[in-house]
Design a protein around this motif. Structure first.
Motif, PDB file in Angstrom:
ATOM      1  N   LYS A   1     -17.253 -35.250 -34.090  1.00  0.00           N
ATOM      2  CA  LYS A   1     -18.344 -36.084 -33.564  1.00  0.00           C
ATOM      3  C   LYS A   1     -18.949 -36.946 -34.672  1.00  0.00           C
ATOM      4  N   LYS A   2     -18.933 -36.402 -35.891  1.00  0.00           N
ATOM      5  CA  LYS A   2     -19.476 -37.147 -37.031  1.00  0.00           C
ATOM      6  C   LYS A   2     -18.563 -38.342 -37.334  1.00  0.00           C
ATOM      7  N   ARG A   3     -17.248 -38.073 -37.353  1.00  0.00           N
ATOM      8  CA  ARG A   3     -16.317 -39.149 -37.702  1.00  0.00           C
ATOM      9  C   ARG A   3     -16.119 -40.149 -36.566  1.00  0.00           C
ATOM     10  N   TYR A   4     -16.118 -39.642 -35.304  1.00  0.00           N
ATOM     11  CA  TYR A   4     -15.922 -40.513 -34.132  1.00  0.00           C
ATOM     12  C   TYR A   4     -17.102 -40.304 -33.178  1.00  0.00           C
ATOM     13  N   PRO A   5     -18.158 -41.105 -33.330  1.00  0.00           N
ATOM     14  CA  PRO A   5     -19.361 -40.910 -32.493  1.00  0.00           C
ATOM     15  C   PRO A   5     -19.059 -40.936 -31.000  1.00  0.00           C
TER      16      PRO A   5
END
Lengths: 80, 138, 138, 80
Positions: free
Chosen positions: D38-42
């Motif tokens: 989730k951090k890398r791909y919002p």
């Protein structure tokens, strides 16, 4: 009175179609027909239910019978 | 035609999907009744079905109309076989198709439950040494 | 074998009755899911199904086992199609057969409801000017 | 970490299989993997749900990830 018999009713009466002569007891309504049948063939009283169809529609006890009606004796149905 | 009503000698279960298929239907539910080998632990040789055909077709037609009124259905099929049927033979097919699945499931269940109560068809179970008209006696 | 689990390119709806037929079954209930032409009044050109096959087959197998535990069933079928499907094509078939009809109806409904919740298969709706992964977003 | 992506997850990441290097953030559990993704791909945060399968079984947040596990990203399923 011309009557059609199906299923166990056919076995009770011994035929699938019968011009039944009720003499002086000739039934005028569905209720009277049921009573007359049960009187003549006591086996009808032992069935789970007994219905009458007039012109291929279920007929309630108060329906009056006319001479040219197609009248059928409907023992408990068991399709499916 | 949104309803198919038939009384036939032999049921073809293969056709029913095509008959119920419809561009607006996402769900098709079909019930097939077939001959079971045992009734109350007694072996059934065959079933024999008899009908009052003109009346049975009328009652099946009413049944389809009632289902079409009660649920939003695109197609309804009601077919019953008559004559002698052996174990595993299909004796009845009912089905409905609808946009969503709840309607076709509910309608299909209603069709078979009500058919068994109202349609003038009679079933005789043939056992080895006797035969019995089903439901005739209490 | 009392369960048939498959992921295939094209579903054959004709085989399912034979697959579910059983001498101890008086009732067979089948649900077929098919491609609808419209979703919320938008015309669907086609659906595209994708799966994580090893996991999907495992989940379908668990689903069949759960149904076989919950109800007295003789046969269970769960089949899903993958790839591009056009309007009226069958995309899923679930079915069950049992001695009496209540069991197969309940099991069939359970199979399709639970399949939609647990089996890793994804559906993309292809419209004229866009495509949407179904249920991906709230 | 070798990952499989399906459905919309594949569209978000742009591939169906990826040996993703999380650097110092390398996730040890399912919960940490979800967070790292989730951090890398919002876009993953916008999905109705996000599940992880380990060796083709749904895995709860506390499951620890081993280097030879087959790990798959499971966006909301929509079969049937």
């Amino acid at each position: 009175m011309d009557l059609l018999f199906f299923g166990i009713a056919k076995d009770i009466v011994g035929t699938s179609q019968l011009d039944m002569d009720f003499g002086e007891d000739s039934p005028n309504s569905v209720a009277e027909l049921k009573q007359a049948l049960k009187k003549r063939y006591p086996e009808f009283s032992k069935l789970t239910s007994l219905a009458i169809a007039v012109n291929s529609e279920y007929a309630s006890d108060d329906v009056q019978l006319k001479s040219n009606d197609e009248v059928a004796i409907i023992p408990p149905v068991s399709g499916g | 035609m949104n309803k198919i009503i038939e009384i036939v000698q032999d049921l073809d279960t293969n056709k029913v999907y095509q008959e119920l298929s419809h561009p607006s239907s996402g769900g098709i539910c079909v019930f097939v009744g077939s001959v079971r080998e045992f009734t109350n632990n007694e072996q059934v040789m065959a079933l024999e079905f008899e009908t009052y055909e003109t009346m049975a077709l009328k009652e099946m037609d009413k049944l389809a109309d009632t289902a079409l009124e009660k649920w939003k259905l695109n197609k309804v099929v009601i077919k019953h076989a008559v004559g002698k049927k052996e174990v595993q033979d299909a004796v009845v097919i009912v089905g409905a198709s609808s946009a969503h699945r709840s309607e076709c499931f509910e309608a299909c269940r209603f069709l078979i439950d009500t058919l068994k109560e109202t349609v003038p068809i009679w079933k005789k179970e043939l056992f080895k040494n006797k035969s019995v008209w089903v439901s005739a006696h209490p």
